[in-house]
Design a protein around this motif. Structure first.
Motif, mmCIF file in Angstrom:
data_model
loop_
_atom_site.group_PDB
_atom_site.id
_atom_site.type_symbol
_atom_site.label_atom_id
_atom_site.label_comp_id
_atom_site.label_asym_id
_atom_site.label_seq_id
_atom_site.Cartn_x
_atom_site.Cartn_y
_atom_site.Cartn_z
ATOM 1 N N HIS A 121 0.860 -1.186 0.000
ATOM 2 C CA HIS A 121 0.000 0.000 0.000
ATOM 3 C C HIS A 121 0.895 1.234 0.000
ATOM 4 C CE1 HIS A 121 -2.520 3.209 1.757
ATOM 5 N NE2 HIS A 121 -3.496 2.599 1.100
ATOM 6 N N PHE A 122 0.796 2.036 -1.085
ATOM 7 C CA PHE A 122 1.606 3.244 -1.248
ATOM 8 C C PHE A 122 0.785 4.458 -0.841
ATOM 9 C CE2 PHE A 122 3.422 0.158 -4.080
ATOM 10 C CZ PHE A 122 4.781 0.440 -4.157
ATOM 11 N N SER A 123 1.346 5.255 0.051
ATOM 12 C CA SER A 123 0.725 6.513 0.448
ATOM 13 C C SER A 123 1.660 7.640 -0.010
ATOM 14 C CB SER A 123 0.536 6.550 1.967
ATOM 15 O OG SER A 123 -0.093 7.740 2.370
ATOM 16 N N VAL A 124 1.162 8.497 -0.931
ATOM 17 C CA VAL A 124 2.016 9.445 -1.638
ATOM 18 C C VAL A 124 1.624 10.875 -1.275
ATOM 19 C CG1 VAL A 124 2.927 10.120 -3.889
ATOM 20 C CG2 VAL A 124 2.076 7.777 -3.536
ATOM 21 N N SER A 125 2.606 11.687 -0.883
ATOM 22 C CA SER A 125 2.329 13.091 -0.576
ATOM 23 C C SER A 125 1.971 13.840 -1.856
ATOM 24 C CB SER A 125 3.557 13.737 0.087
ATOM 25 O OG SER A 125 4.646 13.792 -0.812
ATOM 26 N N GLN A 126 1.348 15.024 -1.715
ATOM 27 C CA GLN A 126 0.859 15.767 -2.872
ATOM 28 C C GLN A 126 1.992 16.121 -3.831
ATOM 29 O OE1 GLN A 126 -1.499 19.167 -1.816
ATOM 30 N NE2 GLN A 126 -2.109 19.611 -3.926
ATOM 31 N N ASP A 127 3.138 16.490 -3.297
ATOM 32 C CA ASP A 127 4.275 16.838 -4.159
ATOM 33 C C ASP A 127 5.101 15.620 -4.548
ATOM 34 O OD1 ASP A 127 5.530 16.213 -1.787
ATOM 35 O OD2 ASP A 127 6.360 18.205 -1.437
ATOM 36 N N GLU A 128 4.691 14.438 -4.088
ATOM 37 C CA GLU A 128 5.350 13.165 -4.374
ATOM 38 C C GLU A 128 6.800 13.119 -3.869
ATOM 39 O OE1 GLU A 128 4.747 11.567 -8.289
ATOM 40 O OE2 GLU A 128 2.589 11.383 -7.894
ATOM 41 N N GLU A 129 7.100 13.978 -2.906
ATOM 42 C CA GLU A 129 8.432 13.957 -2.291
ATOM 43 C C GLU A 129 8.547 12.827 -1.268
ATOM 44 O OE1 GLU A 129 11.262 15.806 -2.742
ATOM 45 O OE2 GLU A 129 10.292 16.634 -4.531
ATOM 46 N N HIS A 130 7.418 12.407 -0.716
ATOM 47 C CA HIS A 130 7.427 11.372 0.315
ATOM 48 C C HIS A 130 6.495 10.225 -0.100
ATOM 49 C CE1 HIS A 130 9.602 14.058 3.022
ATOM 50 N NE2 HIS A 130 8.751 15.005 2.658
ATOM 51 N N VAL A 131 7.035 9.038 -0.105
ATOM 52 C CA VAL A 131 6.266 7.841 -0.446
ATOM 53 C C VAL A 131 6.417 6.842 0.693
ATOM 54 C CG1 VAL A 131 5.919 5.957 -2.076
ATOM 55 C CG2 VAL A 131 6.683 8.201 -2.909
ATOM 56 N N ARG A 132 5.314 6.567 1.345
ATOM 57 C CA ARG A 132 5.318 5.603 2.451
ATOM 58 C C ARG A 132 4.698 4.300 1.969
ATOM 59 N NH1 ARG A 132 2.882 6.649 8.559
ATOM 60 N NH2 ARG A 132 3.496 4.630 9.446
ATOM 61 N N ILE A 133 5.291 3.191 2.386
ATOM 62 C CA ILE A 133 4.766 1.880 2.002
ATOM 63 C C ILE A 133 4.434 1.091 3.255
ATOM 64 C CG2 ILE A 133 5.239 -0.298 0.822
ATOM 65 C CD1 ILE A 133 7.156 1.140 -0.989
ATOM 66 N N VAL A 134 3.233 0.517 3.273
ATOM 67 C CA VAL A 134 2.853 -0.447 4.290
ATOM 68 C C VAL A 134 2.583 -1.768 3.574
ATOM 69 C CG1 VAL A 134 1.178 -1.089 6.045
ATOM 70 C CG2 VAL A 134 1.911 1.303 5.835
ATOM 71 N N ALA A 135 3.258 -2.802 3.999
ATOM 72 C CA ALA A 135 3.108 -4.115 3.375
ATOM 73 C C ALA A 135 2.247 -5.013 4.240
ATOM 74 C CB ALA A 135 4.479 -4.752 3.159
ATOM 75 N N ASP A 136 1.430 -5.817 3.600
ATOM 76 C CA ASP A 136 0.640 -6.834 4.285
ATOM 77 C C ASP A 136 1.194 -8.190 3.895
ATOM 78 O OD1 ASP A 136 -1.417 -8.912 4.661
ATOM 79 O OD2 ASP A 136 -2.690 -7.255 5.301
ATOM 80 N N ALA A 137 1.766 -8.884 4.877
ATOM 81 C CA ALA A 137 2.348 -10.207 4.651
ATOM 82 C C ALA A 137 1.490 -11.234 5.369
ATOM 83 C CB ALA A 137 3.782 -10.266 5.151
ATOM 84 N N ALA A 138 0.484 -11.760 4.663
ATOM 85 C CA ALA A 138 -0.428 -12.766 5.223
ATOM 86 C C ALA A 138 -1.025 -12.299 6.549
ATOM 87 C CB ALA A 138 0.296 -14.088 5.409
ATOM 88 N N GLY A 139 -1.457 -11.030 6.573
ATOM 89 C CA GLY A 139 -2.095 -10.489 7.766
ATOM 90 C C GLY A 139 -1.167 -9.754 8.706
#
Length: 301
Positions: A186-204
């Motif tokens: 799951h990618f969460s991207v700031s408006q200016d795309e300077e910051h990209v956060r990723i949350v991964a789901d590994a079988a829950g």
């Protein structure tokens, strides 16, 4: 990685099958008291085992002489002697076999979670890892080339011999291991795309990968795979791009793309539930890559 240390000496990394004896062709060459091919060590069923090869003067484990051809399991701390007067060796690490490299000067490099990085894990010029077809590849800024066990590679003027196991064996983890292809990102991207956060789901299990510089490269690959899927492409055809074209699109050099891929794999590999994190980036040809999972979500932060 598994290591055998001579009493009062340096440790040697164990190959997936490690031949011990007096012959120069053995992986561990021991003294005149040993037979030419004295014993072998190999990894099987999550443990290391030693087998006496009908040696003349015997193989000793924790002081006990093995019978001719006898095999026994080893644990960390086990001591071995090859012959009656040979030095004592200790198994100081019983981890599964992995890839490693040895330079002509005797320097050793061990594989990390994202592969075997040469000449330095922080700024590798070449990374040796397995692709999704099981091939060993030597990846660099120009792309990738197949490489085999005991091949020699020259990196920054230094010659390295690579030792590659037949199979990669996962370490024991508390949860069911999750292959990258089953990972949800799951990618969460700031408006200016300077910051990209990723949350991964590994079988829950939720893995917060936070915001990192290499996440923008992953975001670009994720968008490409999603876009191809939305336009009706078959999954096996989705998301592929030549590494050079990706560098141009991002405004990076080839070396920067190579380094960011390595850092992304290394970060993912810090979570032991993930199987073979090098597959976060797949290769279809030696120069075409894509992100290794189709389970992708992108949204504004």
């Amino acid at each position: 990685m598994a290591k055998l240390r001579r009493q009062g000496g340096a440790a040697a990394i164990l190959r997936h099958r490690h031949l011990v004896g007096r012959a120069p062709s053995c992986h561990l060459v021991v003294g005149h008291d040993a037979s030419r091919e004295h014993a072998s060590l190999h990894y099987s069923s999550r443990s290391w085992r030693v087998r006496d090869l009908a040696s003349r003067n015997g193989t000793y484990v924790d002081g006990r002489r093995l019978g001719l051809g006898e095999e026994c399991t080893l644990e960390t701390g086990a001591t071995l002697r090859f012959g009656t007067d040979g030095p004592t060796w200790e198994l100081v690490d019983d981890a599964p076999p992995g890839a490693f490299a040895c330079s002509a000067a005797g320097e050793w490099l061990e594989s990390g979670p994202a592969g075997l990085a040469i000449p330095d894990p922080d700024t590798p010029l070449v990374v040796i890892c397995r692709d999704f077809d099981g091939r060993w590849l030597a990846e660099g800024p120009e792309g990738a080339e197949p490489i085999g066990d005991l091949d020699t590679i020259v990196v920054a003027g230094t010659s390295w011999t690579v030792h590659l196991p037949e199979h990669l064996t996962s370490t024991v983890v508390s949860r069911q291991p999750v292959p990258v292809c089953e990972l949800s990102l799951h990618f969460s991207v700031s408006q200016d795309e300077e910051h990209v956060r990723i949350v991964a789901d590994a079988a829950g299990e939720r893995l917060d990968l936070e915001s990192r510089a290499h996440h923008y490269l992953l975001l670009t690959l994720a968008r490409m795979r999603r876009q191809d899927a939305e336009t009706g492409h078959r999954d096996e055809e989705c998301g592929w791009i030549y590494q050079d074209d990706l560098a141009k699109r991002l405004g990076y050099t080839r070396q920067q793309v190579h380094l960011l891929i390595h850092r992304a794999r290394t970060q993912l590999g810090s979570h032991q539930t993930i199987v073979e994190p090098a597959r976060l980036i797949e290769r279809r040809t030696t120069r075409q890559i894509r992100i290794g999972t189709s389970r992708l979500q992108v949204e504004a932060a």
